[in-house]
Design a protein around this motif. Sequence first.
Motif, PDB file in Angstrom:
ATOM      1  N   ARG A 103      32.193  65.185  28.115  1.00 37.38           N
ATOM      2  CA  ARG A 103      32.471  64.922  26.697  1.00 37.38           C
ATOM      3  C   ARG A 103      33.440  63.756  26.599  1.00 37.38           C
ATOM      4  O   ARG A 103      34.622  63.878  26.915  1.00 37.38           O
ATOM      5  CB  ARG A 103      33.034  66.156  25.990  1.00 37.38           C
TER       6      ARG A 103
ATOM      7  N   LYS B  53      38.043  65.491  28.520  1.00 33.27           N
ATOM      8  CA  LYS B  53      38.204  66.607  29.440  1.00 33.27           C
ATOM      9  C   LYS B  53      38.321  66.072  30.861  1.00 33.27           C
ATOM     10  O   LYS B  53      38.046  64.909  31.130  1.00 33.27           O
ATOM     11  CB  LYS B  53      37.010  67.566  29.359  1.00 33.27           C
TER      12      LYS B  53
ATOM     13  N   ALA C 152      35.596  75.188  26.681  1.00 36.09           N
ATOM     14  CA  ALA C 152      36.276  74.320  25.719  1.00 36.09           C
ATOM     15  C   ALA C 152      37.562  73.748  26.290  1.00 36.09           C
ATOM     16  O   ALA C 152      37.959  72.624  25.950  1.00 36.09           O
ATOM     17  CB  ALA C 152      36.559  75.094  24.436  1.00 36.09           C
TER      18      ALA C 152
ATOM     19  N   THR D  98      29.815  61.297  20.499  1.00 36.52           N
ATOM     20  CA  THR D  98      30.158  61.816  21.819  1.00 36.52           C
ATOM     21  C   THR D  98      29.257  61.198  22.868  1.00 36.52           C
ATOM     22  O   THR D  98      28.084  60.908  22.619  1.00 36.52           O
ATOM     23  CB  THR D  98      30.019  63.347  21.886  1.00 36.52           C
TER      24      THR D  98
ATOM     25  N   GLN E 122      25.665  69.415  24.745  1.00 32.57           N
ATOM     26  CA  GLN E 122      27.011  69.402  24.172  1.00 32.57           C
ATOM     27  C   GLN E 122      27.004  70.271  22.919  1.00 32.57           C
ATOM     28  O   GLN E 122      26.344  69.956  21.931  1.00 32.57           O
ATOM     29  CB  GLN E 122      27.428  67.970  23.821  1.00 32.57           C
TER      30      GLN E 122
ATOM     31  N   ASN F 120      32.628  72.849  21.490  1.00 29.23           N
ATOM     32  CA  ASN F 120      33.342  72.084  22.519  1.00 29.23           C
ATOM     33  C   ASN F 120      33.035  72.557  23.940  1.00 29.23           C
ATOM     34  O   ASN F 120      33.758  72.239  24.878  1.00 29.23           O
ATOM     35  CB  ASN F 120      34.858  72.096  22.289  1.00 29.23           C
TER      36      ASN F 120
END
Length: 371
Positions: free
Chosen positions: A216, A190, A287, A235, A259, A263
């Motif tokens: 993430r 992201k 997300a 992750t 997390q 997502n």
Amino acid sequence: MSVIHHLWAMAPCFALFIGCQGSNEGTQTTQDDGGENANNGAGDSGTGNDSGSSDDSGTSGDSGQSDDCDGEPFAVNLPADDSMHEEDVEWWYWTGHLQDEEGSWYGFEHVFFRFLMGDSSFLMAHHAITDVENNTFDYVASYGSDTTQMVIDGFAFAQSGQTAEGGDGADIIHGELDTSTLDLILNDTKKPVLQHCTGYTDYEFGGYTYYYSRTRMDAAGTLQINGETKNVTGTGWFDHQWGALTQVTNVGWDWFAIQLDDNREIMLFVVRPDDKSALVGGTMVAADGTSTEIDGSDYAITAHNEWTSPESGCVYPIDWTVQVGDMTLEIQSVMEAQEVPNAANTYWEGAATVSGDATGRAYIELTGYCD
């Protein structure tokens, strides 16, 4: 948020070079069986108005901010600000959750602190592994003179067997303990999140912070543990902070890096000055990577159970109910004994599971519980 108490308390040692270079390593075990429910999962501080952000324009075109920040310009410029800054304290901080091919879970913490004092700089590394299935927690804290070279748009650190290099959301970390060796490649999935909306805030009790996160990151690599080399995936969460932190080092805080399996990510913090109201806030990351600041009035954290460390005597909360808007989350540490004791300052940093209106994993950091 991070353990700047530890760094600041070490300042006299760094200045005098007397008996301070070295490391502190340990192992903790617990009979707590809460880790069997595990599925999958710190910080707050910054830099100065004169020498903090590497971009005078104070903007970043590579963040997922959805807020307009009341017209304030972004204070962090990436990837330039992945590099070092000339500030009192700075850290590059990874936590995360890994699973091997047999389905066993592990938590990890990997952090480099850079500490400036006069014309000298010093480096501290912390590395920890939580073995959820075997209920063990192993850690090391090492420190010494800083010989790090400046890297444009990135970083490259090495301290007592711990290393990290990368930038722009593509990192490689290596961590060594007597009981394990971790090698990970992490890649951001992201856009980076500028905490406090612009990536900068002044503390009401003095000082200031620059702060951004990569909430993430895909993680893959190997973990040598219990006499075996295991392929692991999972992750990661990365925080980078730097700033004028003298005052904030004297207070405690709780930091949550959550997390969720859908997502989304949530960062929450509670800073507890002794003589003022708590400073609270956070960020919700959707997300699709867009992020929105969470006001302190929009969430509540209630601690349920406590654990007293047999080594330090510190008393920590270990389970929480978190209410964010209309969502209720139950957060349970995978084991109690995830404390990092050390001579300068002792703190708790550990993996946790998330259930309730959403499921997932979290990393929690707790400082200021040893008074």
